[in-house]
Design a protein around this motif. Structure first.
Motif, PDB file in Angstrom:
ATOM      1  N   ILE A  99       0.828  -1.198   0.000  1.00 14.80           N
ATOM      2  CA  ILE A  99       0.000   0.000   0.000  1.00 14.80           C
ATOM      3  C   ILE A  99       0.870   1.259   0.000  1.00 14.80           C
ATOM      4  O   ILE A  99       1.800   1.383   0.806  1.00 14.80           O
ATOM      5  CB  ILE A  99      -0.933  -0.050   1.225  1.00 14.80           C
ATOM      6  CG1 ILE A  99      -1.890  -1.249   1.058  1.00 14.80           C
ATOM      7  CG2 ILE A  99      -1.673   1.262   1.409  1.00 14.80           C
ATOM      8  CD1 ILE A  99      -2.663  -1.602   2.307  1.00 14.80           C
ATOM      9  N   GLY A 100       0.573   2.164  -0.926  1.00 15.12           N
ATOM     10  CA  GLY A 100       1.314   3.418  -1.008  1.00 15.12           C
ATOM     11  C   GLY A 100       0.503   4.561  -0.410  1.00 15.12           C
ATOM     12  O   GLY A 100      -0.530   4.345   0.224  1.00 15.12           O
ATOM     13  N   CYS A 101       0.979   5.793  -0.658  1.00 16.24           N
ATOM     14  CA  CYS A 101       0.279   6.958  -0.106  1.00 16.24           C
ATOM     15  C   CYS A 101      -1.037   7.189  -0.851  1.00 16.24           C
ATOM     16  O   CYS A 101      -1.945   7.817  -0.333  1.00 16.24           O
ATOM     17  CB  CYS A 101       1.171   8.194  -0.179  1.00 16.24           C
ATOM     18  SG  CYS A 101       1.399   8.815  -1.877  1.00 16.24           S
ATOM     19  N   GLY A 102      -1.117   6.705  -2.103  1.00 12.69           N
ATOM     20  CA  GLY A 102      -2.360   6.797  -2.860  1.00 12.69           C
ATOM     21  C   GLY A 102      -2.520   8.065  -3.674  1.00 12.69           C
ATOM     22  O   GLY A 102      -3.441   8.163  -4.476  1.00 12.69           O
ATOM     23  N   HIS A 103      -1.650   9.060  -3.487  1.00  8.09           N
ATOM     24  CA  HIS A 103      -1.850  10.313  -4.226  1.00  8.09           C
ATOM     25  C   HIS A 103      -0.591  10.902  -4.869  1.00  8.09           C
ATOM     26  O   HIS A 103      -0.644  11.958  -5.478  1.00  8.09           O
ATOM     27  CB  HIS A 103      -2.522  11.369  -3.337  1.00  8.09           C
ATOM     28  CG  HIS A 103      -1.883  11.501  -1.990  1.00  8.09           C
ATOM     29  ND1 HIS A 103      -0.672  12.107  -1.814  1.00  8.09           N
ATOM     30  CD2 HIS A 103      -2.283  11.073  -0.769  1.00  8.09           C
ATOM     31  CE1 HIS A 103      -0.354  12.049  -0.531  1.00  8.09           C
ATOM     32  NE2 HIS A 103      -1.302  11.435   0.127  1.00  8.09           N
ATOM     33  N   CYS A 104       0.545  10.223  -4.788  1.00  6.92           N
ATOM     34  CA  CYS A 104       1.743  10.752  -5.458  1.00  6.92           C
ATOM     35  C   CYS A 104       1.733  10.302  -6.932  1.00  6.92           C
ATOM     36  O   CYS A 104       0.906   9.496  -7.338  1.00  6.92           O
ATOM     37  CB  CYS A 104       3.009  10.285  -4.744  1.00  6.92           C
ATOM     38  SG  CYS A 104       3.393   8.547  -4.965  1.00  6.92           S
ATOM     39  N   ALA A 105       2.695  10.809  -7.709  1.00  5.55           N
ATOM     40  CA  ALA A 105       2.742  10.466  -9.138  1.00  5.55           C
ATOM     41  C   ALA A 105       2.968   8.971  -9.352  1.00  5.55           C
ATOM     42  O   ALA A 105       2.441   8.383 -10.292  1.00  5.55           O
ATOM     43  CB  ALA A 105       3.842  11.273  -9.832  1.00  5.55           C
ATOM     44  N   VAL A 106       3.755   8.353  -8.458  1.00  3.12           N
ATOM     45  CA  VAL A 106       4.036   6.920  -8.588  1.00  3.12           C
ATOM     46  C   VAL A 106       2.749   6.123  -8.363  1.00  3.12           C
ATOM     47  O   VAL A 106       2.393   5.253  -9.159  1.00  3.12           O
ATOM     48  CB  VAL A 106       5.141   6.487  -7.590  1.00  3.12           C
ATOM     49  CG1 VAL A 106       5.387   4.986  -7.681  1.00  3.12           C
ATOM     50  CG2 VAL A 106       6.437   7.245  -7.859  1.00  3.12           C
ATOM     51  N   CYS A 107       2.041   6.441  -7.283  1.00  2.89           N
ATOM     52  CA  CYS A 107       0.767   5.745  -7.004  1.00  2.89           C
ATOM     53  C   CYS A 107      -0.212   5.982  -8.149  1.00  2.89           C
ATOM     54  O   CYS A 107      -0.900   5.054  -8.591  1.00  2.89           O
ATOM     55  CB  CYS A 107       0.166   6.230  -5.687  1.00  2.89           C
ATOM     56  SG  CYS A 107       1.001   5.563  -4.235  1.00  2.89           S
ATOM     57  N   GLU A 108      -0.274   7.234  -8.645  1.00  4.64           N
ATOM     58  CA  GLU A 108      -1.237   7.527  -9.710  1.00  4.64           C
ATOM     59  C   GLU A 108      -0.884   6.825 -11.021  1.00  4.64           C
ATOM     60  O   GLU A 108      -1.759   6.583 -11.844  1.00  4.64           O
ATOM     61  CB  GLU A 108      -1.380   9.044  -9.896  1.00  4.64           C
ATOM     62  CG  GLU A 108      -2.366   9.583  -8.864  1.00  4.64           C
ATOM     63  CD  GLU A 108      -2.467  11.091  -8.803  1.00  4.64           C
ATOM     64  OE1 GLU A 108      -1.867  11.770  -9.660  1.00  4.64           O
ATOM     65  OE2 GLU A 108      -3.137  11.565  -7.873  1.00  4.64           O
ATOM     66  N   LEU A 114       5.627   0.808  -5.492  1.00  2.60           N
ATOM     67  CA  LEU A 114       6.926   1.501  -5.537  1.00  2.60           C
ATOM     68  C   LEU A 114       6.836   2.909  -4.938  1.00  2.60           C
ATOM     69  O   LEU A 114       7.760   3.710  -5.084  1.00  2.60           O
ATOM     70  CB  LEU A 114       7.434   1.576  -6.986  1.00  2.60           C
ATOM     71  CG  LEU A 114       7.599   0.227  -7.706  1.00  2.60           C
ATOM     72  CD1 LEU A 114       8.082   0.440  -9.141  1.00  2.60           C
ATOM     73  CD2 LEU A 114       8.581  -0.688  -6.959  1.00  2.60           C
ATOM     74  N   CYS A 115       5.742   3.221  -4.271  1.00  4.46           N
ATOM     75  CA  CYS A 115       5.536   4.552  -3.675  1.00  4.46           C
ATOM     76  C   CYS A 115       6.679   4.886  -2.708  1.00  4.46           C
ATOM     77  O   CYS A 115       7.043   4.066  -1.875  1.00  4.46           O
ATOM     78  CB  CYS A 115       4.203   4.581  -2.929  1.00  4.46           C
ATOM     79  SG  CYS A 115       3.944   6.103  -1.983  1.00  4.46           S
ATOM     80  N   PRO A 116       7.239   6.106  -2.822  1.00  3.69           N
ATOM     81  CA  PRO A 116       8.326   6.473  -1.907  1.00  3.69           C
ATOM     82  C   PRO A 116       7.855   6.626  -0.455  1.00  3.69           C
ATOM     83  O   PRO A 116       8.675   6.611   0.459  1.00  3.69           O
ATOM     84  CB  PRO A 116       8.841   7.807  -2.462  1.00  3.69           C
ATOM     85  CG  PRO A 116       7.749   8.318  -3.344  1.00  3.69           C
ATOM     86  CD  PRO A 116       6.994   7.126  -3.845  1.00  3.69           C
TER      87      PRO A 116
HETATM   88 ZN   LIG Z   1       2.429   7.226  -3.323  1.00  2.00          ZN
END
Ligand SMILES: [Zn+2]
Ligand SMILES: [Zn+2]
Length: 349
Positions: A99-108, A114-116
Motif C-alpha cells: 500500500i502506497g500513499c495513494g496520491h503521489c505520481a508513482v501511485c497515480e 513503488l511509492c516512496p
Molecule cells: Zn504514493
C-alpha cells in the motif's frame, strides 16, 4: 486482539494483547485466517539486508517496536467503516499489502508498490501476525475463490512477486528458454506461474536436491544443480547457446552470477530474491551481449488483479504449503533463515 510481535530485532517474537481496532472511514477490519511467512520477514526481523562487502541496509528506520510483521494475509471481513463499499462481513479475502500513499505520481501511475512513502501492511504498518488486521481500503481485498486457506495468502507476496517478475521476461522468453533460479517459496510460485503464462522451455536451478525434486514434480522441463561446476555447460549445451531470460529468485552472488553466465545474447536477467551480496559483471559484456539486468519488487495492484483472476479460474497449480500455529513464528523464521523449508509455511492464529 492477540499479536505476535517483534519486541527486539533478531530476538524471539512475543505474544501481546491490545484492543481490537474499530474500522473508520473506508477501513476494513479483517480476522486473520492465515499469514504466509516470507523470506523478507527474516531480514525485517533481523533489521537489515546484506549488501555485500560487509555493508548492511538498515530496515529498522521509521518503525517503532513492538511491531507486527506479516504481509501474506488471508482472512474474513469482520466489519467496515461507514465509507467502505463492496465488502460484507464474512467475505473471505486475500489482502494486497503493498500500500502506497495513494496520491503521489508513482501511485497515480499504478505503481503503488513503488511509492516512496510506502505504508505496506506488515512492513510500515501492522500486518498479519495477529488475529486481526486493519486494511485501509476495500480495494486491497481480493477474492481467492475456493483456494485452500493456507495457500491463499501466499499470492499477496510470493505469488504476485513471481507474477510481476515473469511479466518482465514473458515476451523475451517466448518460444525459447527460461531459467528459474531458486526453487524456494517464490521460485516455486514462479515455476508454476511460468508454466501458465510463459511459452518457453523451463529450466530450474537449485543447489538443494529436495528443492530440485520439488521443481521437477511441479513441471520443470530440466533441473540443474547450480553448485555443480558443469552446470553452466549443461545449460549452454541444452539451450543452444544460453537462455533468453533468467529470473533469480535467490538474489545471492552465486545465483545472480549463474543467471548472468547462462544468458544468451540479447538475454535478460531479472533479480527478485533478497538473499544479499553484490552483483559484478564485466562492463564490455553489456553491449557485446546486449543483455539487460533488471530488478523486480513485489507487484502492482493491476498485476495482483490479473493474478487473482488466474487463481480463481484454477489456472495456477498450488505450491506446497505447510500450516503451523502462529505461536511457532520464531521457529519458522529460523527455519527459513537456515533454508529448511520447502515451499511455504503459513501461520494461523
Ligand atoms: Zn504514493
Ligand atoms: Zn514477502
Amino acid at each position: 486482539m492477540k499479536s505476535h510481535q517483534v519486541v527486539e530485532y533478531g530476538k524471539p517474537l512475543a505474544a501481546t494483547e491490545s484492543p481490537t481496532p474499530e474500522p473508520k472511514g473506508a477501513e476494513v477490519l479483517v480476522r486473520v485466517a492465515a499469514c504466509g511467512v516470507c523470506h523478507s520477514d527474516v531480514h525485517l526481523w533481523e533489521g537489515h539486508f546484506d549488501l555485500g562487502g560487509g555493508n548492511r541496509l538498515d530496515v529498522t528506520r521509521g518503525r517503532a517496536l513492538p511491531f507486527t510483521f506479516g504481509h501474506e494475509i488471508v482472512g474474513e471481513v469482520v466489519s467496515a467503516g461507514p465509507e467502505a463499499t463492496g465488502v460484507s462481513a464474512g467475505d473471505r479475502r486475500v489482502v494486497y499489502p503493498w500500500i502506497g500513499c495513494g496520491h503521489c505520481a508513482v501511485c497515480e501511475s499504478g505503481e503503488e508498490h513503488l511509492c516512496p512513502a510506502s505504508q505496506a501492511l506488515g512492513v510500515g504498518r501492522a500486518g498479519g501476525y495477529a488475529d486481526h488486521v486493519l486494511v485501509p481500503h476495500a480495494r486491497y481485498l481480493f477474492d481467492a475463490g475456493d483456494v485452500p486457506i493456507a495457500l491463499a495468502g501466499t499470492y499477496a507476496c510470493s505469488g504476485v512477486t513471481a507474477f510481476s517478475a515473469l511479466q518482465k521476461v514473458r515476451r523475451r522468453a517466448h518460444g525459447r528458454h527460461l531459467l528459474v533460479i531458486g526453487a524456494g517459496g517464490v521460485g516455486m510460485a514462479g515455476l508454476v506461474i511460468a508454466r501458465e503464462i510463459v511459452d518457453a522451455e523451463i529450466w530450474v536451478a537449485d543447489i538443494d536436491p529436495d528443492k530440485r525434486e520439488a521443481a521437477r514434480v511441479a513441471g520443470a522441463d530440466h533441473v540443474v544443480d547450480s553448485s555443480d561446476a558443469d552446470a553452466r555447460k549443461a545449460v549452454m549445451a541444452g539451450t543452444a547457446g544460453g537462455v533468453a531470460a533468467a529470473v533469480d529468485f535467490v538474489g545471492a552472488e552465486s545465483s545472480s552470477a549463474f543467471g548472468w553466465n547462462t544468458l544468451a545474447r540479447g538475454g535478460k536477467l531479472v533479480i527478485v530474491g533478497l538473499f544479499g551480496g553484490t552483483f559484478q559483471a564485466p562492463l564490455p559484456l553489456f553491449p557485446i551481449k546486449a543483455v539487460t539486468v533488471q530488478g523486480s519488487y513485489v507487484g502492482s495492484p493491476a498485476e495482483m488483479t490479473e493474478l487473482m483472476a488466474l487463481v480463481r479460474a484454477g489456472r495456477i497449480p498450488p505450491i506446497p504449503v505447510e500450516a503451523r500455529p502462529m505461536a511457532e513464528l520464531t521457529r519458522t523464521l529460523e527455519d527459513l533463515r537456515e533454508g529448511r523449508i520447502v515451499g511455504r509455511v503459513a501461520v494461523q492464529p
